[in-house]
Enzyme design. Structure first.
Site, PDB file in Angstrom:
ATOM      1  N   PHE A 126       0.851  -1.181   0.000  1.00 17.82           N
ATOM      2  CA  PHE A 126       0.000   0.000   0.000  1.00 17.82           C
ATOM      3  C   PHE A 126       0.892   1.239   0.000  1.00 17.82           C
ATOM      4  CE2 PHE A 126      -2.865   3.217   1.702  1.00 17.82           C
ATOM      5  CZ  PHE A 126      -3.985   2.988   0.914  1.00 17.82           C
ATOM      6  N   ASP A 198       2.035  -4.572   8.977  1.00 16.61           N
ATOM      7  CA  ASP A 198       0.888  -3.706   8.725  1.00 16.61           C
ATOM      8  C   ASP A 198      -0.358  -4.591   8.765  1.00 16.61           C
ATOM      9  OD1 ASP A 198      -1.237  -2.325   7.519  1.00 16.61           O
ATOM     10  OD2 ASP A 198       0.089  -1.176   6.220  1.00 16.61           O
ATOM     11  N   TYR A 223     -10.776   1.768  10.864  1.00 12.23           N
ATOM     12  CA  TYR A 223     -11.975   2.187  10.135  1.00 12.23           C
ATOM     13  C   TYR A 223     -12.407   1.185   9.076  1.00 12.23           C
ATOM     14  CZ  TYR A 223      -8.315   3.936   6.983  1.00 12.23           C
ATOM     15  OH  TYR A 223      -7.200   4.044   6.185  1.00 12.23           O
ATOM     16  N   LYS A 224     -11.638   0.122   8.889  1.00 11.44           N
ATOM     17  CA  LYS A 224     -12.015  -0.887   7.896  1.00 11.44           C
ATOM     18  C   LYS A 224     -12.888  -1.947   8.575  1.00 11.44           C
ATOM     19  CE  LYS A 224      -7.674  -0.091   5.377  1.00 11.44           C
ATOM     20  NZ  LYS A 224      -8.176   0.718   4.265  1.00 11.44           N
ATOM     21  N   ARG A 371     -12.149  -5.285  -6.433  1.00  8.89           N
ATOM     22  CA  ARG A 371     -11.908  -5.766  -5.070  1.00  8.89           C
ATOM     23  C   ARG A 371     -13.209  -5.783  -4.270  1.00  8.89           C
ATOM     24  NH1 ARG A 371      -8.102  -2.756  -0.692  1.00  8.89           N
ATOM     25  NH2 ARG A 371      -9.788  -1.264  -0.965  1.00  8.89           N
TER      26      ARG A 371
END
Length: 412
Positions: A126, A198, A223-224, A371
């Protein structure tokens, strides 16, 4: 066995031990939300918890809430609630700042714990991880190299003997590949390197065992899959064995050993608190706390089993219309998302937009990946079935070729 009819999916939903948790979330009518790996759904309890924080703790109790409402200790009390989700002890996790800032702290700290000068990053990771590592090595006078952790070169790079820090995502954000945390950590340690994990795409989605894997450091967002809302604070894990020697670079007041002595010189707090910097986002902390209280009701083994069942179904149904996936079929190597490759050049983005128009929300990641994230607390097997029915229609009819689906927004 993967269901072959919607009726079989409904039977699985009826027997699902996680089914009651669906009612804990606000889910818009007519929407099948397969983007919880980017932004989780809103817990029903969040607005009330945030309102109480604003109206009572702030509005009525004012500055007393630093003590009376436990504001000062929120990084630690929330960290203790995150800890079971990542396989850590309560005193090894803090909540505060963003994932990027926490990652910067960990990279510099790990470099300072080593006499080596190379940060080995993940090619295709990422962008935040790559960018933060670039900035950190520039400031530290170190070097960043990149490697494909799923290829044959990882051990060769580590064996070079100059790697101080290995920085990897536990779940690849594009492909959904799940890495072998204990095996890779052990390999890095054998070659004298520390490891930063991560966890942004794995916490709340797959089993995470930081302590059992002998991990050194980790960061993750909330927040995911953890549903704490946009702008929610991140968390940082530091193994207890590193606390005494950790010299993190953002030495702010909240990380001081005795902040209310107001001394002129910095002295790091004991334990993981030394990784704190400035004041914490307490309104956002209230939203996170509401979500973590929902997670306290979930059995993580059941979450993982349901995730695998749903992604099995989605993979099988996508293959029926000739769409391939870069997400592994093997359960041990799969996160909680499915990454489909566009069936022809330029088709990925408009297919996702056509699905969104039908109420099936996923996302697109350049250059060619569609995705879809699977969040077991609020998704049902029938949702997966209905989402793949929409996928079949969009692909078979060519609906995605409508020019309106090719128009790109700022966020894809």
């Amino acid at each position: 066995m993967t269901p072959t009819t919607r009726q079989e999916c409904a039977a699985l939903d009826a027997a699902d031990p996680l089914a009651p948790l669906r009612d804990e979330f606000v889910l818009p009518a007519g929407v099948i939300y397969l983007d919880g790996n980017s932004l989780g759904a809103l817990p029903r309890s969040t607005p009330g918890r945030v309102a109480d924080m604003i109206e009572r703790e702030w509005g009525q109790d004012l500055i007393r809430s630093w003590n009376d409402a436990g504001w000062w200790d929120k990084p630690r009390t929330l960290g203790a609630k995150v800890a079971p989700l990542v396989g850590a002890d309560a005193d090894e996790v803090i909540v505060g700042d963003g994932a990027s800032a926490n990652l910067f702290k960990c990279v510099i700290t790990a470099l300072r714990l080593s006499d080596r000068s190379v940060v080995l990053g993940e090619a295709g990771n990422f962008p935040t991880d790559l960018y933060v590592a670039e900035g950190a090595v520039s400031l530290a006078g170190a070097v960043q190299r990149r490697v494909d952790p799923d290829g044959p070169d990882l051990e060769r790079e580590l064996a070079a003997g100059d790697v101080a820090v290995l920085l990897l995502s536990h779940v690849d954000y594009r492909t959904g590949i799940l890495r072998d945390m204990p095996g890779i950590t052990r390999l890095a340690h054998e070659h004298g390197a520390l490891v930063i994990w991560d966890l942004c795409h794995s916490v709340g989605a797959v089993p995470v065992e930081l302590s059992a894997s002998d991990a050194d450091f980790a960061v993750g967002c909330t927040y995911k899959y953890l549903n704490a809302g946009p702008g929610a604070p991140a968390f940082l894990y530091a193994a207890r064995r590193h606390h005494a020697g950790a010299d993190q670079p953002l030495s702010g007041w909240h990380g001081h050993a005795r902040p209310f002595d107001f001394t002129g010189d910095y002295e790091p707090a004991p334990g993981v608190s030394r990784f704190l910097s400035g004041s914490q986002p307490l309104v956002a902390d209230a939203a996170l706390e509401a979500s973590l209280d929902v997670w306290a009701k979930a059995d993580l083994a059941q979450v993982r089993a349901k995730s695998l069942a749903m992604t099995d179904l989605f993979l099988a149904r996508a293959a029926e219309v000739g769409i391939s996936s870069v997400t592994p079929a093997e359960h041990a190597r799969r996160g909680s998302q499915v990454a489909l490759v566009e069936p022809e050049e330029g088709a990925g983005y408009p297919i996702v937009q056509a699905l969104i128009a039908r109420g099936v929300v996923g996302d697109f990641r350049a250059p060619d990946v569609m995705r879809f994230g699977f969040t077991p607390l609020y998704l049902r097997h029938t949702d997966v079935w209905d989402a793949t029915e929409a996928l079949h229609e969009v692909v078979r009819t060519g609906e995605w070729r409508d020019e309106r689906f090719a128009r790109r927004g700022q966020v894809t």
